[in-house]
Scaffold this active site. Structure first.
Site, PDB file in Angstrom:
ATOM      1  N   GLY A  10      64.312  72.603  62.442  1.00 12.13           N
ATOM      2  CA  GLY A  10      63.375  71.768  63.201  1.00 12.13           C
ATOM      3  C   GLY A  10      62.165  71.396  62.352  1.00 12.13           C
ATOM      4  N   PHE A  11      61.253  70.706  62.964  1.00 11.56           N
ATOM      5  CA  PHE A  11      60.057  70.223  62.259  1.00 11.56           C
ATOM      6  C   PHE A  11      59.251  71.389  61.662  1.00 11.56           C
ATOM      7  CE2 PHE A  11      55.502  69.466  63.724  1.00 11.56           C
ATOM      8  CZ  PHE A  11      55.047  69.080  62.469  1.00 11.56           C
ATOM      9  N   GLY A  36      66.729  69.875  66.067  1.00  8.72           N
ATOM     10  CA  GLY A  36      66.551  69.935  64.607  1.00  8.72           C
ATOM     11  C   GLY A  36      67.568  69.024  63.940  1.00  8.72           C
ATOM     12  N   ALA A 117      57.272  81.848  68.925  1.00  4.07           N
ATOM     13  CA  ALA A 117      56.553  80.588  69.118  1.00  4.07           C
ATOM     14  C   ALA A 117      56.530  80.267  70.608  1.00  4.07           C
ATOM     15  CB  ALA A 117      57.237  79.466  68.344  1.00  4.07           C
ATOM     16  N   TYR A 150      58.960  73.545  81.090  1.00  7.66           N
ATOM     17  CA  TYR A 150      58.733  74.061  79.738  1.00  7.66           C
ATOM     18  C   TYR A 150      57.680  75.170  79.735  1.00  7.66           C
ATOM     19  CZ  TYR A 150      57.626  73.897  74.727  1.00  7.66           C
ATOM     20  OH  TYR A 150      57.401  74.214  73.415  1.00  7.66           O
ATOM     21  N   LYS A 154      58.461  79.127  78.832  1.00  3.18           N
ATOM     22  CA  LYS A 154      57.762  79.800  77.738  1.00  3.18           C
ATOM     23  C   LYS A 154      56.923  80.969  78.252  1.00  3.18           C
ATOM     24  CE  LYS A 154      58.919  77.804  73.898  1.00  3.18           C
ATOM     25  NZ  LYS A 154      59.400  78.599  72.749  1.00  3.18           N
TER      26      LYS A 154
END
Ligand code: UDP
Length: 321
Positions: A10-11, A36, A117, A150, A154
């Site tokens: 991914g980024f 990704g 993360a 989301y 998380k």
């Protein structure tokens, strides 16, 4: 050191892989290429210090092997991007909750340090321009608004990690990034900066949602990596949550004009009402999102250096190439 990065194509993951290779570490990347892309890490393929697994964190047998072989885990594999979450709510919940549960359980079996993360989306929406501290309240909209999927998934991840730390002493660090930007970020799943840059370079209208007065603080990926690597190396960070961001703040409206200027673009800036940008009942915007960075500063001396103009200039140059 042997480092495992989930979501490593991914980024942020791909930049983190490069950073650890440059530090002389052995790196293993696992990524299912859902968001990704292989081109993010293809240039690393011939480096003998990297192993690339195109697979899923839900593959427990493989993950057990990878976790056993590493000293440190960064768990970045997640469904991200407001567009992606709204289009794939079920997959987002599964990846973000079950995926994290698997990684934490395996990490716990051998007590491997894990950097998880999370997201600044955790805080939800808030009236007033008050920076979010790690212990700020969370204010979310109803579950029927898909965006909050989301934040909630998380939050469950964070609760799992905190429970593993409290009950089992799994050494984990939870990080909440604030609008990280940089080369390789795609606008395909919603992120505003790569979208605006692409629109500006193509001469297409730059699509500002609402009146554009909503504000964000932008963190260049190199600064974010400094924070991540420092937190991973810090014993004082274990069992704790950290904001990772910057105070390089701008409204979305000003961002559109700034990108247009820096890209020497003739694009029009188009204001699109939210009802036209999103299916009804899926989206709710946040007026402000500003981090309080006292904790990460005090703990690891974090000090973001790359201001927004410099970041945008680098990103525009990347897209031009
Ligand atoms: N946004 C916009 N035009 C776009 C994409 C996003 O005006 O084409 C706005 C969006 O409504 C939000 C801000 O840009 O106010 C940041 O959006 P992004 O999805 O990048 O991140 P987040 O909302 O999670 O901060």
């Amino acid at each position: 050191m042997r480092v495992l990065i989930t979501g490593g194509a991914g980024f942020i993951g791909s930049h983190l892989a490069e950073r650890h290779l440059a530090m002389g570490d052995q790196v293993t990347v696992i990524d299912n290429l859902s968001t990704g892309v292989i081109t993010n890490i293809q240039h690393l393929e011939n480096n003998p210090s990297i192993t690339i697994c195109i697979d899923d964190v839900l593959n427990v047998a493989l993950m057990r092997e990878l976790v056993d072989q590493c000293d440190l885990i960064y768990h970045l594999a997640a469904a991200v991007g407001v567009d992606f979450i709204i289009d794939n709510p079920l997959q987002s919940l599964t990846t973000n909750i079950r995926g994290t549960e698997i990684v934490l359980e395996l990490a716990n079996q051998s007590k491997k340090k894990i950097v998880l993360a999370s997201t600044s989306e955790i805080y939800g929406k808030k009236n007033g321009h008050v920076p979010f501290a790690e212990d700020s309240d969370r204010i979310l909209g109803p579950t029927t608004v898909v965006r909050w999927n989301y934040s909630t998934s998380k939050a469950v991840d964070e609760l799992f990690a905190l429970a593993y730390w409290r009950e089992k002493r799994l050494p984990c660090v939870i990080v909440r990034p604030f609008n990280v930007i940089g080369p390789r970020q795609t606008g395909q799943y919603g992120m505003v900066v790569p979208r605006f840059v692409k629109q500006a370079l193509l001469g297409h209208p730059i699509t500002v949602y609402g009146d554009g007065e909503q504000r964000r603080c932008w963190t260049y990926v190199d600064d974010a990596l400094d924070g991540l690597v420092a937190l991973a190396a810090s014993d004082r960070a274990v069992g704790q949550i950290f904001n990772l961001g910057s105070h390089f703040e701008m409204s979305i409206r000003d961002l559109a004009y700034r990108i247009r200027h820096l890209a020497h673009s003739i694009s029009e800036v188009e204001f699109i009402p939210y009802e036209k940008a999103w299916p009804k009942g899926t989206y709710e915007d946040l007026v402000y999102r500003t981090p309080n960075l006292d904790k990460i500063r005090k703990t690891v001396g974090y000090d973001p250096k790359i201001d927004l103009d410099e970041a945008l200039t680098r990103i525009i140059a990347y897209f031009e190439r």
